[in-house]
Write a protein that holds these residues in place. Structure first.
Motif, mmCIF file in Angstrom:
data_model
loop_
_atom_site.group_PDB
_atom_site.id
_atom_site.type_symbol
_atom_site.label_atom_id
_atom_site.label_comp_id
_atom_site.label_asym_id
_atom_site.label_seq_id
_atom_site.Cartn_x
_atom_site.Cartn_y
_atom_site.Cartn_z
ATOM 1 N N SER A 110 -33.977 -47.064 9.704
ATOM 2 C CA SER A 110 -33.085 -47.025 8.935
ATOM 3 C C SER A 110 -33.983 -47.374 7.620
ATOM 4 O O SER A 110 -33.312 -47.303 6.433
ATOM 5 C CB SER A 110 -31.817 -47.966 8.967
ATOM 6 O OG SER A 110 -31.177 -47.422 9.994
ATOM 7 N N VAL A 111 -35.177 -47.912 7.905
ATOM 8 C CA VAL A 111 -36.098 -48.285 6.675
ATOM 9 C C VAL A 111 -36.080 -47.544 5.480
ATOM 10 O O VAL A 111 -35.966 -47.754 4.259
ATOM 11 C CB VAL A 111 -37.445 -48.507 7.256
ATOM 12 C CG1 VAL A 111 -38.587 -48.606 6.111
ATOM 13 C CG2 VAL A 111 -37.456 -49.886 7.914
ATOM 14 N N PRO A 112 -36.163 -46.058 5.698
ATOM 15 C CA PRO A 112 -36.411 -45.457 4.519
ATOM 16 C C PRO A 112 -34.950 -45.341 3.515
ATOM 17 O O PRO A 112 -35.451 -45.415 2.493
ATOM 18 C CB PRO A 112 -36.596 -43.642 5.051
ATOM 19 C CG PRO A 112 -37.040 -43.945 6.373
ATOM 20 C CD PRO A 112 -36.486 -45.088 6.716
ATOM 21 N N ILE A 113 -34.181 -45.400 3.995
ATOM 22 C CA ILE A 113 -33.002 -45.411 3.126
ATOM 23 C C ILE A 113 -32.692 -46.922 2.634
ATOM 24 O O ILE A 113 -32.212 -47.094 1.474
ATOM 25 C CB ILE A 113 -31.615 -44.868 3.816
ATOM 26 C CG1 ILE A 113 -30.451 -44.899 2.880
ATOM 27 C CG2 ILE A 113 -31.021 -46.052 4.899
ATOM 28 C CD1 ILE A 113 -30.679 -43.908 1.497
ATOM 29 N N LEU A 114 -33.110 -47.759 3.525
ATOM 30 C CA LEU A 114 -33.011 -49.277 3.008
ATOM 31 C C LEU A 114 -34.004 -49.692 1.928
ATOM 32 O O LEU A 114 -33.667 -50.295 0.997
ATOM 33 C CB LEU A 114 -33.304 -50.247 4.317
ATOM 34 C CG LEU A 114 -32.426 -50.265 5.216
ATOM 35 C CD1 LEU A 114 -33.172 -51.038 6.485
ATOM 36 C CD2 LEU A 114 -31.114 -50.719 4.925
#
Length: 885
Positions: free
Chosen positions: A333-337
């Motif tokens: 989920s890092v890209p959107i976070l």
């Protein structure tokens, strides 16, 4: 939680209602929740939960402790490698689980008639959308950003938006890239297709149709997996994909269709993992959910719903399922976070339509938009069907009643679980309506409805199922759900009704009710219509939003960058592209009134005007966009070292027809060594040509005769070696020879109009007259319909004028006008449209009362009528000074 424990809790809930036993129930519930969380208490579990929590915490913290630039770099560099690892991991894991997948499908396969019905519907919806709805973007700058990111991913391995760039020798030289608050998942899918279909991303519209087909099937299987209800599952899919806004969005390649597809996939994979309950299944589920989060920023807020369902399974014992699930979900989920972190506190819209504090207000207004009846023309006022919304409300009320019954009886059954999941899932809806100005009165925001519509379709089908069960019971039957033939027959009948209702609005689809009010998307369509007619060759475009072109694999730069290029560099660029360098004056170059009042954008008309003066342009193509503004395409020839508007300007000029002479002055200019000449004409007749000279000067010319009324003096500066025009200047002046009089100087005896007030020597909005691209200074402006009366006292012979629609507002579909003399019709034109001027020349001999009337055609908007240079010519020499006010 064991089966025995669950039975004990149910027994207590059903048989006892005293405070003592309520406390026992609460105590037992807390005991089992604590037992679940005790299964975290092992090294891998503790490490996993710490790592999973630290990732979003540190990412969100970084900009607040001075590390915003670090987050920006991560936003540009990290998503692509993560996506590649994620995608490869999903493929590998699915390969390992393929046999189990095949077995699971066979175990949960719906009856063949329901499968056939849903497949036929999905195919029909796909064919209908593909044949009846034009493929085009819904929100141009949003969709083109996703595409420009994909181009940067493919060519430069970065996830910034390529705002300006050149394609050459199989590479993209991106001059400027930027961070974007848009998610990156859709762009990554484009990237996966580019090696096969190429960088001209028009192919994405065909892929969107394929996604529509599979999304309709996937939603059916996902609901069926959880409910085992064939009717409700099929009806959910059919209700959703029969909605106009869903079909429109699946033809626009916006991110919301991907959201629907991935939401259905996530639900199905969650059920697969829930039933099989192995480490591999839960890791695959986390990978799918992590990619689902990349559809919209708010999607991460629905994770809580999935986690509540997953927890009893992943924490049933002390193993690696829970830590692996949480770490995988957090990591991917890092890209959107990162995007959320970098843009935290960013205001997307302003003024009265800013986000925050309007949740209830937005709910109310959105409901009104989604249930608005047909427009006057019989088309859908908005791309929503009222029947769908009322069915959803019915299902919501029924579910609420059933939940209330379960709560009162202390029996927390299926309905309570459904309600709990949906409430947690739609935290994201709250975030949209509260934080992103989710007002559907803003047409571009209507796409947000797709986040809510799968749930709305499910609740509509849920309500229908419950009502049918009641009706079946009242008819003396036991259970409709167990009667296969009746179940399928009812599903078939309802499907025909739903589809027939949608097909009844075919004209609304054909006329693109969701697209034709968005000027930027229409602008793109018209530009590509022209471009598709041209031979395929490398081209460079100078445009206000160059990423729109970069998105499709076309080289493009901004006006500002083009202005900074030297004359020699520009010539080299033109040679490099073999003359195929084009300037496009689009929406950004026009007045802010061309935009929706709720959009907050920055116009750059001054930049466009300056660029057009600095660069020599050749007209290529022009088209009127939804009757609001012109898109013009011009080929760039060379850079000027002068401003054509300042080469020459008329001062005061005068003369007498008897001597055939007049005097004029030039004013500010730029000197040049070019062999230029200046040619003068009066009322279309040539006077003479002489070398262009620097400095203010005056001259006496002889030749054509000045006439009564308006005279037009023109100065044309041209290159004597090439005969190319350098500048053209026009000037009008009224001469009251022989009693000629400007009608605009007479006071009307009576006047009325539909909107605004009569404006003398200006348009109805108070601007200088602009007709067919030319400026005029004298006349009067009205808004049709109008009636303007003048008392001529029978003293005039003839009336002349130029009549047209002012270009300050281009949305008129035309007007009709008539001229009456003492009640008798003297002249009429039934259709004056934008860009077409009518020359009025009518005999008014002996007329006392003159009436000029204008009327709107089918559309009453923007009928800004200019009557310029209206001139009265008398029948004899009379003193008319007393008539002038």
């Amino acid at each position: 939680m064991t089966v025995q424990t669950v039975r004990q809790m149910k027994l207590i809930a059903f048989s006892l209602s005293s405070r003592t036993y309520q406390k026992k129930l609460y105590s037992l519930l807390m005991k089992n929740i604590l037992a679940l969380f005790k299964n975290f208490m092992h090294p891998a579990g503790i490490a996993g939960i710490i790592i999973a929590a630290l990732i979003p915490f540190l990412i969100y913290l970084a900009p607040n402790v001075g590390e915003k630039e670090f987050i920006r770099v991560l936003d540009l560099k990290l998503p692509l490698p993560l996506f590649l690892v994620q995608f490869c991991s999903m493929v590998i894991l699915f390969g390992f689980l393929f046999r189990d997948f095949r077995s699971y499908i066979k175990e949960h396969l719906p009856p063949k008639p329901f499968i056939i019905l849903t497949v036929l519907f999905a195919l029909g919806a796909t064919l209908f959308a593909g044949s009846q709805i034009e493929a085009r973007h819904r929100v141009q700058s949003d969709e083109s950003v996703f595409m420009a990111i994909a181009q940067n991913m493919y060519f430069n391995q970065t996830t910034g938006t390529c705002d300006e760039g050149e394609f050459e020798k199989g590479k993209l030289n991106c001059f400027k890239d930027s961070d974007s608050f848009k998610t990156k998942g859709l762009s990554f899918l484009y990237l996966l297709g580019m090696p096969f279909f190429g960088p001209d991303l028009h192919w994405i519209f065909h892929c969107e149709l394929a996604m529509l087909f599979f999304a309709a099937l996937l939603l059916f299987f996902a609901i069926r997996a959880w409910t085992s209800d064939d009717l409700m599952s099929a009806l959910t899919s059919i209700l959703l994909f029969a909605q106009p806004t869903v079909l429109f969005q699946f033809r626009s390649m916006s991110v919301e269709p991907l959201y629907i597809f991935l939401s259905a996939l996530s639900l199905w994979v969650l059920k697969w993992a829930f039933d099989r309950n192995t480490l591999r299944h839960w890791i695959l589920c986390a990978l799918v959910l992590g990619f689902f989060a990349q559809t919209r920023q708010e999607t991460v807020f629905c994770f809580l719903a999935f986690l509540v369902v997953a927890l009893p399974k992943i924490l049933d014992k002390k193993d690696l399922k829970a830590p692996a699930f949480f770490v995988t979900l957090s990591l991917f989920s890092v890209p959107i976070l990162i995007t959320i972190s970098y843009f935290q506190g960013y205001g997307f819209q302003g003024g009265q339509y800013s986000a925050h504090g309007h949740f209830i207000e937005n709910l109310k207004s959105n409901w009104e938009v989604m249930t608005k009846p047909l427009s006057d023309s019989g088309l859908l006022a908005n791309p929503f069907l009222s029947s769908f919304n009322w069915l959803f409300l019915l299902g919501l009320v029924i579910l609420a009643a059933l939940v209330a019954k379960e709560l009162l009886s202390k029996n927390y059954g299926t309905n309570t679980k459904i309600a709990g999941f949906l409430l947690l899932y739609h935290i994201q809806t709250y975030m949209i309506l509260e934080n992103v100005s989710g007002d559907f009165n803003i047409e571009i925001n209507q796409r947000y409805a797709l986040v809510m519509m799968p749930t709305m379709a499910f609740l509509a089908a849920f309500g229908i199922r419950k009502l049918l069960n009641v009706a079946y019971f009242l008819a003396g039957k036991t259970n409709l759900q167990n009667d296969f033939k009746a179940n399928f027959a009812v599903t078939l009948i309802l499907s025909v009704i739903v589809c027939g209702n949608t097909l009844g609005y075919k004209e609304s689809f054909n006329k693109n009710i969701m697209y034709n009010r968005n000027h930027l998307t229409t602008e793109e369509v018209e530009i590509w219509k022209w471009l598709n007619q041209q031979p395929k060759k490398p081209r460079l475009f100078v445009y206000g939003r160059p990423w729109h072109f970069v998105a499709y694999g076309q080289s493009a730069i901004h006006y500002n960058r083009a202005r900074q290029i030297s004359k020699d560099s520009l010539q080299s660029l033109i040679q490099k592209y073999d003359g195929e360098v084009y300037y496009i004056r689009g929406l950004d170059c026009w007045d802010s009134k061309t935009y929706h009042a709720k959009a907050v954008e920055h116009r750059i008309p001054t930049t466009c005007d300056i660029f057009e003066r600095e660069v020599k342009l050749e007209d290529v193509y022009q088209v009127l966009i939804t009757r609001n503004y012109w898109v013009t395409i011009k080929k760039i020839s060379t850079r000027r070292n002068y401003d054509p508007e300042k080469l020459f300007a008329f001062g005061f000029w005068q003369g007498e027809p008897s001597t055939q002479t007049f005097i004029f002055n030039s004013s500010e200019y730029f000197g040049t060594k070019a062999p230029w000449k200046i040619r003068f004409t009066l009322n279309g007749d040539s006077i003479y040509a002489k070398p262009y000279q620097a400095g203010d000067y005056s001259d006496t010319l002889t030749g054509p005769v000045l006439k009564p009324g308006y005279n037009k003096l023109e100065a044309d500066i041209y290159d004597s070696t090439t005969s190319e025009s350098v500048a053209h200047i026009e000037n009008y002046r009224f001469f009251r020879f022989e009693g000629a009089l400007e009608l605009s100087q007479m006071q009307p005896t009576a006047h009325k109009q539909a909107w605004g007030n009569l404006s003398r020597n200006a348009s109805v909005e108070g601007h200088a007259f602009t007709l067919n691209g030319k400026k005029f200074t004298e006349g009067f402006g009205v808004h049709a319909s109008s009636e303007t009366h003048f008392d001529l006292q029978g003293k005039f012979e003839r009336l002349t004028a130029i009549v047209g629609l002012d270009e300050e507002s281009l949305c008129s579909d035309g007007i009709a006008y008539k001229v009456f003399g003492d009640g008798k019709l003297l002249y009429q034109n039934p259709n004056v449209t934008i860009g077409k001027l009518d020359s009025l020349n009518v005999i008014v001999h002996g007329v006392r009362e003159l009436l000029i009337s204008t009327d709107s055609l089918s559309n009453k908007n923007c009928d800004h009528v200019d009557i310029v240079h209206p001139t009265l010519f008398p029948s004899g020499k009379v003193d008319l000074k007393s008539e002038v006010k």
